[in-house]
Motif scaffolding. Structure first.
Motif, PDB file in Angstrom:
ATOM      1  N   ALA A  17      -8.799 -12.363  -0.014  1.00 62.39           N
ATOM      2  CA  ALA A  17      -7.374 -12.226  -0.300  1.00 62.39           C
ATOM      3  C   ALA A  17      -6.746 -13.569  -0.665  1.00 62.39           C
TER       4      ALA A  17
ATOM      5  N   LEU B 262      -7.864  -7.820  -0.634  1.00 66.80           N
ATOM      6  CA  LEU B 262      -8.103  -7.475   0.765  1.00 66.80           C
ATOM      7  C   LEU B 262      -8.602  -6.038   0.895  1.00 66.80           C
TER       8      LEU B 262
ATOM      9  N   GLY C  58      -7.630  -8.742  -8.275  1.00 70.61           N
ATOM     10  CA  GLY C  58      -7.937  -8.523  -6.867  1.00 70.61           C
ATOM     11  C   GLY C  58      -9.226  -7.763  -6.669  1.00 70.61           C
TER      12      GLY C  58
END
Length: 227
Positions: A42, A86, A166
């Motif tokens: 993250a 995450l 991400g």
């Protein structure tokens, strides 16, 4: 009759082992931050997104603005990259059927919706208010507050790019951590073998050693067979 004292000794040794592990974890909690693949994923995704804003802003405005490293808004969405990395790392480590993944996914959806909804429109309102403030007399009391921050939210394309960033960072970083530590994802074991292995580790089932025909084992003495 001899199985009862043996079982008590076994439980005592397991308790001592768990206690020693707990003490070791308390002393090495700082090291645990650097061994947490989900957390590192993250943070790395957030840093890459914030650094990318400097270059995307230069591409659009032809000026270097290093304050983009710590500011919100812009391309890509760093908040989206943070929470999606995450979520991806948790999915790799714990599986998509875990409750932890469900919590992270719900929070990720809320963050992305907020970035393209409330925060985006709040930034546009701030832009309009700045124009109104600039047209007021210099001695007006509202001039003392200065300009409002209008770079708050993100467009849908900025959120999509942040989400893709991400996912990539989460997959790469978590895979590196799992390979470096030699750990296996919790969702990798499936079928009866995985269930049996989990039960043996938790102490819920008989030992893995098979019994020879006609010879009772310790597990057979302690745990009666049920059909």
């Amino acid at each position: 009759m001899t199985a009862v004292p043996h079982l008590a000794v076994r439980r005592l040794l397991e308790y001592k082992l768990d206690s020693s592990k707990a003490e070791m974890t308390q002393h090495n909690w700082i090291v645990g931050f650097f061994l947490n693949g989900a957390l590192i994923s993250a943070l790395v995704a957030f840093f890459i997104a914030q650094l990318s804003k400097v270059f995307t802003h230069y591409y659009q405005e032809q000026t270097w603005e290093w304050t983009r490293l710590i500011s919100s808004g812009g391309m890509p969405s760093s908040h989206t990259a943070l929470i999606v990395a995450l979520t991806t790392a948790v999915a790799v480590e714990n599986g998509t059927s875990s409750s932890l993944f469900a919590v992270c996914l719900v929070i990720a959806l809320i963050v992305m919706y907020d970035a393209t909804g409330v925060r985006l429109h709040a930034g546009r309102q701030a832009t309009v208010l700045n124009i109104i403030i600039a047209e007021m007399p210099p001695d007006h009391p509202v001039q003392d507050s200065g300009r409002l921050r209008d770079s708050l939210g993100h467009t849908p394309i900025q959120v999509v790019v942040g989400a893709l960033l991400g996912v990539v960072v989460g997959l790469v970083m978590e895979s590196i951590f799992l390979h470096a530590t030699g750990a296996r994802p919790l969702g990798s074991d499936s079928g009866l073998a995985g269930v049996a292995g989990t039960a043996a580790v938790a102490g819920l089932g008989p030992p893995a050693t098979a019994a020879v025909a006609g010879t009772p084992t310790e597990g057979a003495m302690l745990v009666p067979a049920r059909f």
